[in-house]
Design an enzyme around this catalytic site. Sequence first.
Site, PDB file in Angstrom:
ATOM      1  N   TYR A  83       0.798  -1.236   0.000  1.00  0.00           N
ATOM      2  CA  TYR A  83       0.000   0.000   0.000  1.00  0.00           C
ATOM      3  C   TYR A  83       0.827   1.280   0.000  1.00  0.00           C
ATOM      4  O   TYR A  83       0.264   2.374  -0.045  1.00  0.00           O
ATOM      5  CB  TYR A  83      -0.951  -0.014   1.207  1.00  0.00           C
ATOM      6  N   ASN A 134     -12.502   4.715  -1.599  1.00  0.00           N
ATOM      7  CA  ASN A 134     -11.733   3.481  -1.466  1.00  0.00           C
ATOM      8  C   ASN A 134     -12.403   2.718  -0.327  1.00  0.00           C
ATOM      9  O   ASN A 134     -12.192   3.033   0.847  1.00  0.00           O
ATOM     10  CB  ASN A 134     -10.272   3.768  -1.128  1.00  0.00           C
ATOM     11  N   HIS A 183     -15.292  -5.888  -1.291  1.00  0.00           N
ATOM     12  CA  HIS A 183     -15.496  -7.282  -1.684  1.00  0.00           C
ATOM     13  C   HIS A 183     -16.597  -7.966  -0.878  1.00  0.00           C
ATOM     14  O   HIS A 183     -16.779  -9.172  -0.990  1.00  0.00           O
ATOM     15  CB  HIS A 183     -14.178  -8.063  -1.506  1.00  0.00           C
ATOM     16  N   HIS A 212      -8.486   1.967  -5.634  1.00  0.00           N
ATOM     17  CA  HIS A 212      -7.691   1.045  -4.816  1.00  0.00           C
ATOM     18  C   HIS A 212      -6.221   1.363  -5.033  1.00  0.00           C
ATOM     19  O   HIS A 212      -5.790   1.528  -6.187  1.00  0.00           O
ATOM     20  CB  HIS A 212      -7.964  -0.414  -5.197  1.00  0.00           C
ATOM     21  N   LEU A 213      -5.487   1.410  -3.949  1.00  0.00           N
ATOM     22  CA  LEU A 213      -4.046   1.661  -4.048  1.00  0.00           C
ATOM     23  C   LEU A 213      -3.353   0.512  -4.784  1.00  0.00           C
ATOM     24  O   LEU A 213      -2.517   0.723  -5.659  1.00  0.00           O
ATOM     25  CB  LEU A 213      -3.455   1.804  -2.643  1.00  0.00           C
TER      26      LEU A 213
HETATM   27  C1  DQA Z   1      -7.623  -1.778  -1.025  1.00  0.00           C
HETATM   28  C2  DQA Z   1      -7.702  -3.206  -1.558  1.00  0.00           C
HETATM   29  C3  DQA Z   1      -8.628  -4.072  -0.713  1.00  0.00           C
HETATM   30  O1  DQA Z   1      -8.657  -5.392  -1.220  1.00  0.00           O
HETATM   31  C4  DQA Z   1      -8.142  -4.124   0.712  1.00  0.00           C
HETATM   32  O2  DQA Z   1      -9.052  -4.853   1.513  1.00  0.00           O
HETATM   33  C5  DQA Z   1      -7.900  -2.758   1.300  1.00  0.00           C
HETATM   34  C6  DQA Z   1      -7.246  -1.761   0.455  1.00  0.00           C
HETATM   35  C7  DQA Z   1      -6.589  -0.938  -1.779  1.00  0.00           C
HETATM   36  O3  DQA Z   1      -6.620   0.280  -1.645  1.00  0.00           O
HETATM   37  O4  DQA Z   1      -5.728  -1.493  -2.492  1.00  0.00           O
HETATM   38  O5  DQA Z   1      -8.158  -2.515   2.453  1.00  0.00           O
HETATM   39  O6  DQA Z   1      -8.886  -1.166  -1.182  1.00  0.00           O
END
Ligand code: DQA
Length: 146
Positions: free
Chosen positions: A22, A74, A80, A100-101
């Site tokens: 991240y 985000n 999911h 999503h990052l």
């Molecule tokens: C996320 C991707 C998701 O799968 C994960 O649960 C996150 C971060 C991302 O920013 O990549 O908490 O949303």
Amino acid sequence: MKLLLLNGPNLNLLGSREPEIYGAQTLDAIVADLVKLAVAHQIELIHLQSNHEGELIDRIHQSRSEGIRGLIINPGGLTHSSVSLRDAIAAVGIPTVEVHLSNVHARESFRHISYVSGVALGQISGFGAQGYELALEALRHHLDQQ
Ligand code: DQA
């Protein structure tokens, strides 16, 4: 023009949370950069991070009466799993960009499904913190054309 930025569960831990996935930037730093970009475009960006699904849903409902024109979200892991978050976005009908990052499609298969994508203008995934800036540009462009 007012836009709402929502960050879901665990995103308050950015900077220390799995930085190899991240990135090393904190959420505060990401939001501060995004606010600068927003201000340069005469946009008021309102931000909320919450670890609670209901709080995010309440904030989305509230946005309708506040004249918020667009949403950047985000949803973290709720992406999911949360039909309710998707329903809230559909209910208010505010143009939404999902961010999503990490590239969720290059990760575990349970991350390939997004309940939010179907009610969003589009999804930006895998560009790290820059994804929020891309989302702001995409939303601005969309709203300018309306
Ligand atoms: C996320 C991707 C998701 O799968 C994960 O649960 C996150 C971060 C991302 O920013 O990549 O908490 O949303």
